[in-house]
Write a protein that holds these residues in place. Structure first.
Motif, PDB file in Angstrom:
ATOM      1  N   THR A  22      -0.138   2.755  -7.451  1.00 27.08           N
ATOM      2  CA  THR A  22      -0.319   3.648  -6.315  1.00 27.08           C
ATOM      3  C   THR A  22      -1.359   4.716  -6.626  1.00 27.08           C
ATOM      4  N   THR A  23      -1.391   5.211  -7.844  1.00 22.31           N
ATOM      5  CA  THR A  23      -2.391   6.198  -8.253  1.00 22.31           C
ATOM      6  C   THR A  23      -3.792   5.619  -8.162  1.00 22.31           C
ATOM      7  N   PHE A  24      -3.962   4.359  -8.525  1.00 24.80           N
ATOM      8  CA  PHE A  24      -5.250   3.674  -8.426  1.00 24.80           C
ATOM      9  C   PHE A  24      -5.741   3.658  -6.980  1.00 24.80           C
ATOM     10  N   ILE A  25      -4.846   3.311  -6.043  1.00 25.26           N
ATOM     11  CA  ILE A  25      -5.207   3.259  -4.629  1.00 25.26           C
ATOM     12  C   ILE A  25      -5.516   4.662  -4.108  1.00 25.26           C
ATOM     13  N   ARG A  58      -6.529   7.248  -5.731  1.00 26.32           N
ATOM     14  CA  ARG A  58      -7.792   7.708  -6.330  1.00 26.32           C
ATOM     15  C   ARG A  58      -8.997   7.173  -5.554  1.00 26.32           C
ATOM     16  N   HIS A  59      -8.940   5.932  -5.105  1.00 26.95           N
ATOM     17  CA  HIS A  59     -10.058   5.350  -4.371  1.00 26.95           C
ATOM     18  C   HIS A  59     -10.099   5.800  -2.908  1.00 26.95           C
ATOM     19  N   LYS A  60      -8.952   6.127  -2.323  1.00 28.18           N
ATOM     20  CA  LYS A  60      -8.921   6.565  -0.933  1.00 28.18           C
ATOM     21  C   LYS A  60      -9.325   8.020  -0.781  1.00 28.18           C
ATOM     22  N   THR A  61      -8.876   8.891  -1.692  1.00 33.18           N
ATOM     23  CA  THR A  61      -9.049  10.331  -1.507  1.00 33.18           C
ATOM     24  C   THR A  61      -9.841  11.013  -2.618  1.00 33.18           C
ATOM     25  N   GLU A 110       4.490  -0.703  -0.456  1.00 29.24           N
ATOM     26  CA  GLU A 110       3.664   0.245   0.264  1.00 29.24           C
ATOM     27  C   GLU A 110       2.345  -0.444   0.610  1.00 29.24           C
ATOM     28  N   VAL A 111       1.924  -0.362   1.873  1.00 27.88           N
ATOM     29  CA  VAL A 111       0.672  -0.992   2.302  1.00 27.88           C
ATOM     30  C   VAL A 111      -0.349   0.097   2.587  1.00 27.88           C
ATOM     31  N   ASN A 112      -1.533  -0.036   1.987  1.00 27.04           N
ATOM     32  CA  ASN A 112      -2.591   0.948   2.128  1.00 27.04           C
ATOM     33  C   ASN A 112      -3.878   0.278   2.575  1.00 27.04           C
ATOM     34  N   PRO A 113      -4.525   0.813   3.612  1.00 19.73           N
ATOM     35  CA  PRO A 113      -5.851   0.300   3.967  1.00 19.73           C
ATOM     36  C   PRO A 113      -6.904   0.955   3.084  1.00 19.73           C
ATOM     37  N   GLN A 171      -6.388  -4.621   2.888  1.00 19.52           N
ATOM     38  CA  GLN A 171      -5.015  -4.200   3.161  1.00 19.52           C
ATOM     39  C   GLN A 171      -4.279  -4.451   1.856  1.00 19.52           C
ATOM     40  N   ILE A 172      -3.995  -3.389   1.120  1.00 22.42           N
ATOM     41  CA  ILE A 172      -3.442  -3.521  -0.222  1.00 22.42           C
ATOM     42  C   ILE A 172      -1.952  -3.222  -0.206  1.00 22.42           C
ATOM     43  N   SER A 173      -1.159  -4.180  -0.670  1.00 23.92           N
ATOM     44  CA  SER A 173       0.284  -3.989  -0.797  1.00 23.92           C
ATOM     45  C   SER A 173       0.587  -3.706  -2.265  1.00 23.92           C
ATOM     46  N   VAL A 174       1.372  -2.647  -2.490  1.00 28.10           N
ATOM     47  CA  VAL A 174       1.721  -2.229  -3.844  1.00 28.10           C
ATOM     48  C   VAL A 174       3.210  -2.435  -4.042  1.00 28.10           C
ATOM     49  N   SER A 175       3.573  -3.141  -5.119  1.00 24.25           N
ATOM     50  CA  SER A 175       4.962  -3.417  -5.398  1.00 24.25           C
ATOM     51  C   SER A 175       5.198  -3.424  -6.905  1.00 24.25           C
ATOM     52  N   SER A 176       6.359  -2.949  -7.324  1.00 21.71           N
ATOM     53  CA  SER A 176       6.711  -3.030  -8.743  1.00 21.71           C
ATOM     54  C   SER A 176       7.161  -4.439  -9.066  1.00 21.71           C
ATOM     55  N   ARG A 177       6.879  -4.859 -10.288  1.00 20.45           N
ATOM     56  CA  ARG A 177       7.285  -6.185 -10.710  1.00 20.45           C
ATOM     57  C   ARG A 177       8.784  -6.214 -10.948  1.00 20.45           C
TER      58      ARG A 177
END
Length: 75
Positions: free
Chosen positions: A28-31, A33-36, A50-53, A66-72
């Motif tokens: 989520t931090t990676f996403i 960082r690139h968005k904001t 969590e889904v992030n554009p 459309q990036i979906s973030v999920s824990s393994r």
């Protein structure tokens, strides 16, 4: 990638991306960082998916993820 979706009405290449990894590695931090362009050191676990554009403007046109973030899942 097999998940390419192209619309005839627009010149936007669209992709769906799933980030999966162990808890606390920074998906989520990676996403964020690139968005904001912000980086936070505090840990707030993502519950569920969590889904992030994420959009990029390139010299060949716009690319939209459309990036979906999920824990393994653990054993």
């Amino acid at each position: 990638m097999s998940a390419i979706l192209q619309s005839k009405s627009s010149n936007v290449n669209k992709f769906k991306l799933l980030l999966v990894g162990d808890s606390g590695v920074g998906k989520t931090t990676f996403i964020t960082r690139h968005k904001t362009a912000e980086f936070t050191r505090e840990y707030n676990p993502t519950m569920g998916v969590e889904v992030n554009p994420l959009n990029f403007h390139t010299t060949v046109g716009q690319v939209s993820f459309q990036i979906s973030v999920s824990s393994r899942a653990t054993d």
